[in-house]
Write a protein that holds these residues in place. Structure first.
Motif, PDB file in Angstrom:
ATOM      1  N   GLN A 299       0.796  -1.223   0.000  1.00 39.03           N
ATOM      2  CA  GLN A 299       0.000   0.000   0.000  1.00 39.03           C
ATOM      3  C   GLN A 299       0.833   1.280   0.000  1.00 39.03           C
ATOM      4  O   GLN A 299       0.267   2.367   0.064  1.00 39.03           O
ATOM      5  CB  GLN A 299      -0.931   0.005   1.213  1.00 39.03           C
ATOM      6  CG  GLN A 299      -2.113  -0.926   1.061  1.00 39.03           C
ATOM      7  CD  GLN A 299      -3.026  -0.519  -0.082  1.00 39.03           C
ATOM      8  OE1 GLN A 299      -3.416   0.636  -0.203  1.00 39.03           O
ATOM      9  NE2 GLN A 299      -3.360  -1.464  -0.944  1.00 39.03           N
ATOM     10  N   GLY A 300       2.154   1.187  -0.092  1.00 38.28           N
ATOM     11  CA  GLY A 300       2.962   2.401  -0.068  1.00 38.28           C
ATOM     12  C   GLY A 300       2.641   3.334  -1.212  1.00 38.28           C
ATOM     13  O   GLY A 300       2.266   4.500  -1.010  1.00 38.28           O
ATOM     14  N   MET A 301       2.775   2.855  -2.447  1.00 32.59           N
ATOM     15  CA  MET A 301       2.472   3.699  -3.594  1.00 32.59           C
ATOM     16  C   MET A 301       0.982   3.988  -3.698  1.00 32.59           C
ATOM     17  O   MET A 301       0.568   5.101  -4.055  1.00 32.59           O
ATOM     18  CB  MET A 301       2.969   3.061  -4.890  1.00 32.59           C
ATOM     19  CG  MET A 301       2.928   4.023  -6.077  1.00 32.59           C
ATOM     20  SD  MET A 301       3.001   3.220  -7.691  1.00 32.59           S
ATOM     21  CE  MET A 301       1.310   2.613  -7.857  1.00 32.59           C
ATOM     22  N   ASN A 302       0.153   2.991  -3.398  1.00 30.14           N
ATOM     23  CA  ASN A 302      -1.299   3.197  -3.483  1.00 30.14           C
ATOM     24  C   ASN A 302      -1.741   4.343  -2.577  1.00 30.14           C
ATOM     25  O   ASN A 302      -2.577   5.166  -2.953  1.00 30.14           O
ATOM     26  CB  ASN A 302      -2.031   1.910  -3.093  1.00 30.14           C
ATOM     27  CG  ASN A 302      -1.895   0.836  -4.144  1.00 30.14           C
ATOM     28  OD1 ASN A 302      -2.508   0.889  -5.191  1.00 30.14           O
ATOM     29  ND2 ASN A 302      -1.062  -0.158  -3.873  1.00 30.14           N
ATOM     30  N   THR A 303      -1.164   4.383  -1.374  1.00 30.17           N
ATOM     31  CA  THR A 303      -1.507   5.461  -0.448  1.00 30.17           C
ATOM     32  C   THR A 303      -1.048   6.800  -1.010  1.00 30.17           C
ATOM     33  O   THR A 303      -1.743   7.813  -0.895  1.00 30.17           O
ATOM     34  CB  THR A 303      -0.881   5.190   0.928  1.00 30.17           C
ATOM     35  OG1 THR A 303      -1.342   3.914   1.393  1.00 30.17           O
ATOM     36  CG2 THR A 303      -1.280   6.247   1.944  1.00 30.17           C
ATOM     37  N   GLY A 304       0.122   6.820  -1.639  1.00 30.15           N
ATOM     38  CA  GLY A 304       0.603   8.043  -2.262  1.00 30.15           C
ATOM     39  C   GLY A 304      -0.269   8.512  -3.412  1.00 30.15           C
ATOM     40  O   GLY A 304      -0.490   9.723  -3.589  1.00 30.15           O
ATOM     41  N   ILE A 305      -0.784   7.575  -4.198  1.00 27.38           N
ATOM     42  CA  ILE A 305      -1.673   7.965  -5.306  1.00 27.38           C
ATOM     43  C   ILE A 305      -2.989   8.520  -4.767  1.00 27.38           C
ATOM     44  O   ILE A 305      -3.566   9.453  -5.341  1.00 27.38           O
ATOM     45  CB  ILE A 305      -1.921   6.776  -6.246  1.00 27.38           C
ATOM     46  CG1 ILE A 305      -0.607   6.303  -6.865  1.00 27.38           C
ATOM     47  CG2 ILE A 305      -2.925   7.144  -7.335  1.00 27.38           C
ATOM     48  CD1 ILE A 305       0.127   7.344  -7.686  1.00 27.38           C
ATOM     49  N   ARG A 306      -3.480   7.987  -3.639  1.00 27.10           N
ATOM     50  CA  ARG A 306      -4.657   8.599  -3.007  1.00 27.10           C
ATOM     51  C   ARG A 306      -4.359  10.037  -2.591  1.00 27.10           C
ATOM     52  O   ARG A 306      -5.193  10.927  -2.750  1.00 27.10           O
ATOM     53  CB  ARG A 306      -5.084   7.782  -1.792  1.00 27.10           C
ATOM     54  CG  ARG A 306      -5.614   6.394  -2.120  1.00 27.10           C
ATOM     55  CD  ARG A 306      -6.145   5.692  -0.871  1.00 27.10           C
ATOM     56  NE  ARG A 306      -6.337   4.280  -1.135  1.00 27.10           N
ATOM     57  CZ  ARG A 306      -5.468   3.320  -0.819  1.00 27.10           C
ATOM     58  NH1 ARG A 306      -4.353   3.643  -0.181  1.00 27.10           N
ATOM     59  NH2 ARG A 306      -5.706   2.059  -1.119  1.00 27.10           N
TER      60      ARG A 306
END
Length: 560
Positions: A299-306
């Motif tokens: 979820q590292g990048m996914n959280t950043g895209i949010r």
């Protein structure tokens, strides 16, 4: 002394990784003059982030790049958790497409970054300064000034109205602002090994709780495979990267470690940290500059895209005069707690994976088997309902005083089913919503219920109006319903919207540019809701609404 080359822009984005380039793509979509700055000229040419969820794909859909992303992606990849004895404890295969996309997808970051950078070419008002390093920045009540060094050491001065800092875990911007990155650094290091000639028939992500040495094994696109092995106290991290040590780690997991073409072996230290604030005056921290987490939840990048999707429309609203700068404070309000929840999820999965005591590992496996024997728990696990879905109770949204926030869909991402247009095209809902706000009426046309003043407000925002009718509700097979107003009429193909509105109070949904539900109301209250939104976003100062709708007010000074 050489005079600096000067640039003026509305928004400067520092950092051209996936999060920064996503911000730039959204700002380009919204017509904002943007300058993208990064110290490197090239994309790092090996996989790093590898997991992409449905919310992330929906964000890329918003900038017209989701299908291009899918071209290099494995969709619907199972996640398997293995016990100490190698038996599968859980086979996680979420089949929901609540937001229009599969929930677990595997990609390679360098390919995604190429797609995102190619997307910038569509927007001539987005410019890039690659090979340029930020040295110092300052801000005041008028602008932010970024002092940058070019590829040959030449000075560059960037004047920006606002800054989105996506410059990674060692963020220069965060450091210069003096914002603490609170949390922990984990004592155990991990070795990451990747090859490009995958020897295994294991088309899934495996979390192996083997107490002899916990490890993760991932199937990647285009015949790549990744292993991640935990190091024990006393093991020399650099020594573990020698070819003979890498082969020893892989022994027992592949038929012939020496036959693999190892393209990368690196040691990583994991961090669980969240910045104490995401907004400082004219500067917003996004992605790893704002939070760091172990990779176990993917979820590292996914959280950043949010983060990127949330902050981009707010920056665009401010610089185009559609909203007061104080709304930027809601980026922190909405995103920081959810980032913390994702860090906690990653830590929890890490705790499942990492026991090195056989007794502890067996006890863990017994507990998990007992819990998953119950169908509700098994379904909760299999469908990934353990992943915290963003739910904003404070920020750019209006809650009815008649409904408690915890029972309300307001502040959650709106569903994305398929709908059929008047021309007979079946599309994901977002393809009919436009780029900005949308008013969606189920069984009613929201424009019919707007007076001239309310209509003018929504028009100034660039709002799309949508009337949803039941599937095949026309009087004849060949008839397609068309609105008599400027509202777009679509049919609810599979009844998803019918069921969603039936579960909640209200038949008009106000959906934000990031596809979160900002309000849900009855048509008769639409003018009142409009007035409350105008006060919430208004460029001029106004008082908090005293009617049946309320939001959490943002005080002057939280965003300048």
């Amino acid at each position: 002394m050489t005079e600096p080359v000067e640039h003026r822009t509305q928004v400067a984005v520092v950092g051209a990784g996936p999060v920064g380039v996503t911000v730039a793509n959204y700002l380009g979509l919204y017509g904002v003059r943007t300058l993208l700055i990064d110290r490197s000229e090239e994309i790092v040419d090996y996989p790093r982030a590898v997991g992409m969820d449905d919310e992330c794909l929906r964000s890329f859909q918003g900038i017209g790049l989701a299908e291009d992303m899918l071209a290099d992606m494995i969709q619907n990849v199972p996640l398997k958790m293995f016990a100490a004895n190698g038996h599968c404890l859980a086979d996680i295969r979420p089949d929901t497409k609540e937001f229009g996309w599969p929930r677990r997808n595997i990609f390679m970051q360098q390919l995604a970054e190429r797609t995102l950078r190619a997307g910038l070419e569509r927007h001539p008002h987005v410019q890039s300064l690659l090979g340029h390093e930020l040295i110092r920045l300052e801000q005041d009540g008028v602008e932010a000034r970024l002092h940058v060094t070019g590829p040959q050491g030449e000075p560059v001065l960037v004047h920006a109205e606002y800054v989105a800092a996506a410059d990674g875990g060692r963020s220069t911007v965060r450091e210069q602002l003096g914002i603490p990155l609170s949390g922990d650094t984990h004592p155990r290091k991990w070795v990451v090994i990747e090859c490009d000639n995958d020897p295994l028939d294991a088309p899934y992500t495996g979390l192996h709780g083997d107490p002899r040495r916990p490890y993760v094994c991932l199937d990647l696109p285009y015949d790549y495979r990744r292993w991640e092995f935990m190091l024990f106290p006393g093991e020399d991290a650099e020594a573990m990267l020698r070819p003979e040590k890498v082969h020893a780690l892989l022994a027992g997991h592949v038929p012939d470690p020496a036959a693999l073409n190892i393209i990368r072996a690196r040691v990583y230290t994991h961090h669980s940290r969240v910045a104490d604030r995401f907004v400082d005056g004219r500067i917003c921290l996004v992605g790893d500059a704002a939070h760091l987490m172990p990779p176990w939840a993917g979820q590292g990048m996914n959280t950043g895209i949010r983060d990127a999707t949330n902050v981009a429309w707010k920056l665009a609203a401010v610089v185009t005069g559609r909203a007061h700068p104080r709304i930027l404070a809601t980026y922190d309000t909405e995103r920081r707690e959810h980032a913390r929840a994702m860090v906690q999820l990653s830590d929890a999965i890490g705790r499942f994976l990492s026991p090195t005591s056989r007794t502890v590992a067996r006890a863990r496996d017994t507990v998990v088997r007992g819990l998953t024997a119950a169908p509700p728990v098994r379904n909760w696990l299999v469908h990934m309902r353990f992943k915290p879905v963003p739910r904003y109770t404070e920020g750019i949204m209006l809650h009815s005083r008649r409904t408690a926030p915890k029972n309300s869909p307001v502040g959650r991402m709106f569903v994305q089913p398929r709908v059929e247009t008047a021309e007979g095209r079946v599309l994901p809902l977002d393809e009919t919503l436009g780029e900005w706000f949308a008013l969606i009426g189920y069984g009613n046309d929201p424009l019919v219920h707007l007076d001239a003043e309310s209509r003018a407000f929504w028009d100034r925002l660039g709002t799309r109006y949508l009337t949803v009718v039941e599937s095949r509700s026309g009087r004849s097979r060949g008839e397609r319903r068309r609105s008599t107003t400027d509202s777009v009429t679509v049919e609810d193909v599979d009844g998803t919207l019918r069921d969603w509105f039936a579960r909640h109070q209200g038949s008009v949904a106000v959906v934000r540019p990031d596809r979160y539900l900002a309000a849900l109301t009855d048509p008769r209250d639409l003018a009142t809701v409009t007035g409350a939104f105008e006060r919430l976003l208004a460029p001029s100062r106004s008082t908090e609404s005293k009617d049946a709708w309320h939001s959490v007010p943002v005080t002057e000074g939280e965003a300048s």
